[in-house]
Motif scaffolding. Structure first.
Motif, PDB file in Angstrom:
ATOM      1  N   TRP A  72       0.827  -1.200   0.000  1.00  0.00           N
ATOM      2  CA  TRP A  72       0.000   0.000   0.000  1.00  0.00           C
ATOM      3  C   TRP A  72       0.865   1.256   0.000  1.00  0.00           C
ATOM      4  O   TRP A  72       0.552   2.236  -0.658  1.00  0.00           O
ATOM      5  CB  TRP A  72      -0.931   0.011   1.209  1.00  0.00           C
ATOM      6  N   LEU A  73       1.960   1.169   0.764  1.00  0.00           N
ATOM      7  CA  LEU A  73       2.871   2.300   0.819  1.00  0.00           C
ATOM      8  C   LEU A  73       3.410   2.599  -0.587  1.00  0.00           C
ATOM      9  O   LEU A  73       3.414   3.744  -1.048  1.00  0.00           O
ATOM     10  CB  LEU A  73       4.025   1.981   1.776  1.00  0.00           C
ATOM     11  N   LEU A  74       3.822   1.525  -1.250  1.00  0.00           N
ATOM     12  CA  LEU A  74       4.368   1.700  -2.602  1.00  0.00           C
ATOM     13  C   LEU A  74       3.335   2.336  -3.522  1.00  0.00           C
ATOM     14  O   LEU A  74       3.620   3.301  -4.234  1.00  0.00           O
ATOM     15  CB  LEU A  74       4.796   0.347  -3.173  1.00  0.00           C
ATOM     16  N   VAL A  75       2.104   1.794  -3.460  1.00  0.00           N
ATOM     17  CA  VAL A  75       1.050   2.294  -4.362  1.00  0.00           C
ATOM     18  C   VAL A  75       0.741   3.760  -4.065  1.00  0.00           C
ATOM     19  O   VAL A  75       0.681   4.607  -4.955  1.00  0.00           O
ATOM     20  CB  VAL A  75      -0.219   1.427  -4.236  1.00  0.00           C
ATOM     21  N   ALA A  76       0.573   4.066  -2.762  1.00  0.00           N
ATOM     22  CA  ALA A  76       0.211   5.437  -2.390  1.00  0.00           C
ATOM     23  C   ALA A  76       1.313   6.412  -2.816  1.00  0.00           C
ATOM     24  O   ALA A  76       1.037   7.465  -3.409  1.00  0.00           O
ATOM     25  CB  ALA A  76       0.000   5.516  -0.881  1.00  0.00           C
ATOM     26  N   ASP A  77       2.557   6.039  -2.563  1.00  0.00           N
ATOM     27  CA  ASP A  77       3.647   6.926  -2.934  1.00  0.00           C
ATOM     28  C   ASP A  77       3.764   7.080  -4.436  1.00  0.00           C
ATOM     29  O   ASP A  77       4.026   8.159  -4.954  1.00  0.00           O
ATOM     30  CB  ASP A  77       4.968   6.388  -2.356  1.00  0.00           C
ATOM     31  N   PHE A  78       3.542   5.966  -5.120  1.00  0.00           N
ATOM     32  CA  PHE A  78       3.611   6.000  -6.584  1.00  0.00           C
ATOM     33  C   PHE A  78       2.574   6.973  -7.140  1.00  0.00           C
ATOM     34  O   PHE A  78       2.877   7.836  -7.962  1.00  0.00           O
ATOM     35  CB  PHE A  78       3.364   4.584  -7.107  1.00  0.00           C
ATOM     36  N   LEU A  79       1.343   6.836  -6.632  1.00  0.00           N
ATOM     37  CA  LEU A  79       0.280   7.719  -7.116  1.00  0.00           C
ATOM     38  C   LEU A  79       0.591   9.176  -6.764  1.00  0.00           C
ATOM     39  O   LEU A  79       0.397  10.078  -7.572  1.00  0.00           O
ATOM     40  CB  LEU A  79      -1.069   7.317  -6.532  1.00  0.00           C
ATOM     41  N   PHE A  80       1.085   9.365  -5.523  1.00  0.00           N
ATOM     42  CA  PHE A  80       1.389  10.723  -5.087  1.00  0.00           C
ATOM     43  C   PHE A  80       2.474  11.335  -5.974  1.00  0.00           C
ATOM     44  O   PHE A  80       2.398  12.503  -6.365  1.00  0.00           O
ATOM     45  CB  PHE A  80       1.843  10.692  -3.624  1.00  0.00           C
ATOM     46  N   PHE A  81       3.454  10.512  -6.309  1.00  0.00           N
ATOM     47  CA  PHE A  81       4.529  10.968  -7.182  1.00  0.00           C
ATOM     48  C   PHE A  81       3.965  11.463  -8.514  1.00  0.00           C
ATOM     49  O   PHE A  81       4.259  12.549  -8.984  1.00  0.00           O
ATOM     50  CB  PHE A  81       5.511   9.823  -7.408  1.00  0.00           C
ATOM     51  N   TRP A  82       3.075  10.647  -9.096  1.00  0.00           N
ATOM     52  CA  TRP A  82       2.532  11.041 -10.397  1.00  0.00           C
ATOM     53  C   TRP A  82       1.592  12.236 -10.288  1.00  0.00           C
ATOM     54  O   TRP A  82       1.457  13.005 -11.241  1.00  0.00           O
ATOM     55  CB  TRP A  82       1.858   9.855 -11.079  1.00  0.00           C
ATOM     56  N   LEU A  83       0.979  12.388  -9.124  1.00  0.00           N
ATOM     57  CA  LEU A  83       0.148  13.574  -8.916  1.00  0.00           C
ATOM     58  C   LEU A  83       1.027  14.824  -8.940  1.00  0.00           C
ATOM     59  O   LEU A  83       0.692  15.841  -9.557  1.00  0.00           O
ATOM     60  CB  LEU A  83      -0.580  13.458  -7.574  1.00  0.00           C
TER      61      LEU A  83
END
Lengths: 330, 412, 182, 153
Positions: free
Chosen positions: A269-280
């Motif tokens: 979940w951490l990876l996914v959340a950070d990944f999405l945040f990065f692309w945001l």
């Protein structure tokens, strides 16, 4: 062995995802651009349609073109930019090829894709493409200077202020945001470097006011004037990817904060959340750094752009460098 | 850039361009980014309109004159009608003169806004282009309300006009004036104060005052070079004698004249504001009365058949003065001969001067700067060396070729 | 002769110009007419046009004389095939910058015999005439002495230069040169 | 066939190259009007492109002048397949007021195969958009033909 295999697989999957995101962001760019001009604008998936259409269109190679360069250039250009994403850490996801490369390599990859486009332009044998290629070269020489200053200064600063890790590696910057390390002078310097790096972005991605090499109304799309079908689609991808890649690099250098750990997430979940945040973050940067600029300004002439990069942006980058050095001394 | 080596190569700008004889191919000899020499070759849209007119009577020629150029169509009609009325000694009722002036000014507004937008588009300032075109739709609406058409209005006829100004249309015009007074300033600010826009237009395509006189420049091109020439002032026609127009030159506003694209831009944009004032005066001062000298067409035609002589009509169009000369012969229904001189025809002579030592990036802007018709922007063609092919393609051969290509594509 | 490339700011009255023309041309003057263009409310003279018919010999003399009065602004040339002669009309104006209603339109109309279709070029004096002269050359077949550039202006490159579109005699376009579109 | 799936998306992206072959400009300004905020054809995924090589649709205005004939043919050839030609305006369709002249070669279908006619002098922007919509359908048909030709090989 398995390591290489997982890397290969995850790399391919990631690049595919990145490709989709880059095209989607291009759609966002066009939509926001249209809305700001009080137009309804195209559907957000328009770039997908465009690219898919181009892939099934006829691919014409002009008789006067050097066929292998003409066909090879788009492929090289798009591959080079895609490679960039292998070296960019996305959120808490480490870069796929973390050990192999650093910021200098990324700058080279950008240059390589630009050179590939120039080669394609020269190879198409049209006077317009020729002029476009010349302009792209001049533009490249102009924006590389501030870019080099920014990158080396940041690395030097990271090295001298004792941040752990390879000074040129992006993971270093991500692990320890520079803003926290620097004093007030350093923050000013970093801001100057950030602004000058943002000024380079439109030129890297070929958007107004720096779309000099592809100026539609002056030299008929310039560089890509003779391209059609599949090759043109790849160039369109290249432009979209360069846009995202450039913004991703800027995000990694200047806004590396993550959201996942502060939300208390762990594991996947951490990876996914950070990944999405990065692309945001990338999206926001793209909208403010590219779309707004291209809506608000007209196109520069080539010498005006050169002057802009050598004098104004170069000066700003130098100022940033000096401020950061002073900060180190203080 | 090819520093040191002085290998020049030619690139064509054009040939697709607009107007009766205004379409132009410009061959630029280029050294790197610099234009060494420019050769202008018009003629790609020469349709032989003057020759066609020999087989038509003056009423039919009106509709031909309207289609000389779709942007200043009414300008051409009025110039032609004035020439015919001069030859046949026909007096136009005052109300008709006012309506003609009204449509002429509306046309000037739409033409200038269109040109300003397109000029922005040429140097990649799409937002200003879109803003300009958005504003322009208002005057198109008014023209539609007044005449029934967006382009090619068809309101002129020998001895008057065909549509009266209804109170509703007058109200629409007043509303439009209000709208522009409110909104147009934004466009003006956006463009004239934008640093890049200014950098792109200042000192580009300079035409000195001396050259403007020598090369007989007209309209905004001449006024942009600082000449106080405006036919509405120096030889007023229709209602302009009552309106009191003064030529608009950049030195009155900015203190000095450069004669560059920016000055031409400035003159045009300010003329829109001037036109608003004129429109207001026209709508306020329009007198009552008939709108034609003779409403029955057969009577008009017989009067024209009886007329004998040469007439000269010259009026100030959006791009400069538009000259029509007509010869009518007694006993002949058709126009004996007709000569049209659209403004660009005269302004194009000075193009090579403006191109000298400029950059390719400026070429379309320079072409645009004298010709507010929709420019060559999306119509610059690539002409390649394959032009030397001698084979003549028939349509069947072309279809065959097209299919051949398809097969090749699918085979690949 | 070098002309001063600027316009005068003060005009002369039409009678004065007409006298001047009469003096200069002498017997070369065939006809002269002053037309007053009336318009407006109340209807009044807003500007004037001067129509002059003259012989070819007096043409350059007259142009030079008019250039002394003001820079002769050149509008356009028109022409017609009138049987034995080709009539060439030059439409010019004086006092362009001299104030409201002062512009004076001047038309010089010169018959040129068909067996000697030669006319002096004005492009040295007024560079703006170049296009018109090239057009008259290709449309009516008038040879302009001193015109440097004789490339085709409006007709396509593959045009047969023997055909002069505006002529009404055998050199004009034959039926096979003309296309009916519908 | 995978290609078919991809092709379903094609009509949503229509790139137009505009060629003026002797028009009076009236049609051309209406074409410009269609890309401006009020009519905005980009909402249908259409846009004007600067090079015929990028185009799907060739938009021709005007009765073809002799000077333009060869050039029009060349542009037509430069447009990659599948392609559709739209004629905008009466004069390109039939000559209209320019019905007889020494310097015209038109109408357009005399020079290149035409698929869609948009009538009017000039047509309103709405009519031009309708013409483009027809072109989309035709483009689809042409693509199917292309596919069949490809399948039979």
């Amino acid at each position: 062995m398995t390591d290489i295999l997982t890397r290969l697989l995850s790399g391919t999957a990631l690049l595919f995802l990145v490709l989709l995101l880059a095209i989607l962001y291009d759609g966002v760019d066009r939509l926001v651009h249209a809305r700001m001009q009080r137009r309804l604008g195209p559907p957000i998936l328009q770039p997908f349609y465009d690219v898919m259409k181009l892939f099934v269109k006829e691919n014409i190679v002009p008789r006067r073109a050097i066929a292998w360069v003409f066909n090879g250039a788009p492929l090289l250009a798009v591959t080079a930019v895609l490679m960039v994403f292998l070296y960019v850490p996305m959120g808490s996801l480490p870069p796929i090829l973390s050990t192999g490369g650093d910021v200098i390599l990324i700058v080279y990859l950008f240059a390589l894709s630009a050179v590939a486009m120039v080669a394609g332009g020269f190879a198409s044998g049209s006077p317009y493409a020729n002029i476009g290629a010349q302009r792209e070269m001049v533009l490249m020489m102009s924006y590389e200077v501030p870019l080099a200053i920014v990158v080396t200064t940041l690395a030097y600063f990271a090295y001298r202020s004792g941040i752990p890790g390879e000074p040129f590696n992006l993971t270093t910057f991500v692990a320890m945001p520079l803003w926290g390390v620097a004093g007030w002078m350093g923050v000013l310097g970093l801001a100057a470097l950030f602004v000058s790096l943002m000024a380079v972005v439109p030129a890297e991605v070929g958007k107004v006011p720096m779309d000099i090499a592809e100026a539609k109304t002056e030299i008929l799309e310039g560089l890509i004037c003779e391209y059609s079908g599949r090759n043109l689609a790849m160039f369109k991808l290249t432009f979209a990817l360069r846009n995202s890649a450039m913004c991703a690099v800027v995000v990694s250098l200047f806004f590396p904060w993550n959201i996942g750990s502060s939300l208390g997430l762990t594991g996947a979940w951490l990876l996914v959340a950070d990944f999405l945040f990065f692309w945001l973050k990338v999206l926001l940067l793209q909208v403010f750094g590219v779309t707004l600029i291209r809506t608000a300004f007209g196109r520069f002439k080539i010498w005006q752009a050169s002057q802009f990069y050598w004098v104004q942006v170069g000066g700003l980058a130098l100022a940033g460098m000096i401020l950061l050095s002073l900060d180190l001394l203080a | 850039m090819s520093a040191g080596s002085h290998k020049t190569y030619r690139i064509p700008i054009g040939p697709v361009h607009v107007g009766l004889k205004e379409p132009v191919t410009t061959w630029l000899d280029v050294d790197g980014e610099r234009i060494v020499k420019a050769t202008v070759r018009p003629g790609s849209i020469h349709r032989g309109i003057e020759w066609m007119a020999r087989e038509r009577n003056p009423i039919q020629v009106i509709y031909l004159a309207e289609r000389i150029c779709g942007i200043c169509s009414f300008t051409h009609i009025v110039a032609f009608l004035r020439a015919v009325e001069d030859a046949a000694k026909i007096e136009v009722p005052i109300r008709a003169q006012y309506i003609r002036s009204l449509v002429l000014e509306l046309e000037r507004v739409h033409s200038h806004i269109l040109w300003a937008g397109v000029a922005c588009y040429t140097f990649g300032y799409d937002s200003a282009f879109n803003l300009g075109m958005l504003l322009r739709e208002k005057v198109m609406d008014v023209l539609e309300a007044l005449t029934g058409n967006r382009v090619n209005y068809g309101v002129g006829t020998v001895g008057g006009v065909r549509r009266d100004l209804t109170p509703r249309a007058a109200k629409a015009v007043r509303e439009m004036i209000e709208f522009y007074r409110r909104e147009f300033q934004t466009f003006l600010d956006v463009v004239t104060e934008d640093p890049i826009a200014k950098a792109r237009m200042r000192n580009v395509g300079v035409l000195s005052q001396e050259d403007a006189v020598k090369y007989c420049a007209l309209g905004p091109t001449a006024r942009g070079s600082g000449l106080r020439v405006d036919l509405r002032h120096s030889s007023p026609y229709e209602a302009y004698g009552d309106l009191g127009v003064t030529p608009l030159v950049p030195q009155d506003y900015n203190g000095e004249v450069f004669g560059d694209v920016y000055d031409r831009f400035f003159v045009r944009v300010m003329e829109v504001i001037q036109s608003l004032e004129l429109l207001e005066k026209i709508v306020d001062g329009i007198p009552e009365g008939p709108i034609t000298w003779e409403p029955k067409l057969p009577k008009v035609l017989s009067a024209l058949k009886a007329a004998d002589g040469i007439g000269w009509g010259i009026i100030e169009g959006p791009r400069g003065d538009d000259t029509h000369v007509v010869k009518l012969t007694k006993g002949e229904e058709n126009v004996t001969w007709w000569k049209v001189r659209a403004p660009t025809y005269a302004n194009a002579v000075s193009w090579p001067l403006m191109f000298k030592d400029q950059e390719i990036a400026d070429a379309p802007l320079i072409i645009n700067s004298i010709d507010p018709c929709i420019s060559c922007m999306e119509r610059i063609l690539v002409s390649d060396a394959r032009a030397g092919r001698s084979e003549i393609l028939t349509r069947a051969r072309l279809v065959e070729r097209c299919r051949e290509k398809t097969r090749r594509l699918m085979g690949a | 002769m070098t002309c001063r490339p600027q316009y005068v700011q003060e005009c002369k009255c039409p009678d004065e110009v007409m006298n001047c023309i009469r003096e200069t041309l002498g017997e070369c003057l065939l006809e002269m007419e002053l037309r007053e263009r009336m318009d407006g409310m109340p209807r009044r003279v807003l500007y004037r046009d001067l129509w002059i018919r003259l012989k070819r010999d007096g043409f350059l003399k007259l142009v030079d004389r008019l250039m002394e009065i003001d820079f002769l602004h050149f509008h356009v040339m028109s022409g017609n095939d009138d049987g034995d002669v080709v009539t060439l009309n030059l439409h010019c104006s004086l006092f362009r910058e001299a104030g409201a209603g002062h512009r004076l339109g001047v038309t010089l109309s010169i018959p040129i015999p068909k067996d000697d279709l030669v006319f002096p070029s004005l492009s040295g004096r007024i560079p703006g005439t170049e296009y018109s002269e090239r057009e008259m050359r290709e449309m009516l077949g008038i040879h302009f002495e001193g015109l440097q550039n004789t490339d085709l202006l409006f007709l396509p490159e593959n045009w047969d230069e023997e055909i002069k579109p505006w002529r009404r005699d055998e050199t004009g376009p034959a039926p096979e040169n003309i296309r009916e579109l519908s | 066939m995978k290609l078919t799936r991809a092709l379903e998306i094609l009509p949503k992206s229509l790139w137009v190259f505009h060629c003026n072959s002797g028009s009076c400009n009236g049609c051309d300004i209406e074409i410009v009007a269609t890309i401006t905020p009020r009519y905005d054809i980009e909402r249908f995924g259409m846009k004007l492109v600067g090079s015929p090589r990028h185009a799907d649709v060739l938009l021709v205005t005007g009765p073809v002048t002799k000077y333009m004939t060869e050039r029009l043919r060349r542009i037509y050839e430069q447009v990659p397949d599948p392609k559709v030609v739209i004629v905008v305006g009466n004069c390109g369709a039939s000559g209209d007021v320019f019905y007889k002249s020494y310097s015209l070669d038109g109408p357009v279908d005399n020079i290149i195969p035409v698929d869609v006619y948009v009538h009017g002098c000039p047509p309103r922007p709405e009519a031009i958009i309708e013409g483009a919509a027809k072109a989309v359908l035709l483009l689809e048909k042409k693509r199917e033909e292309l596919l069949k030709a490809g399948a039979s090989r």
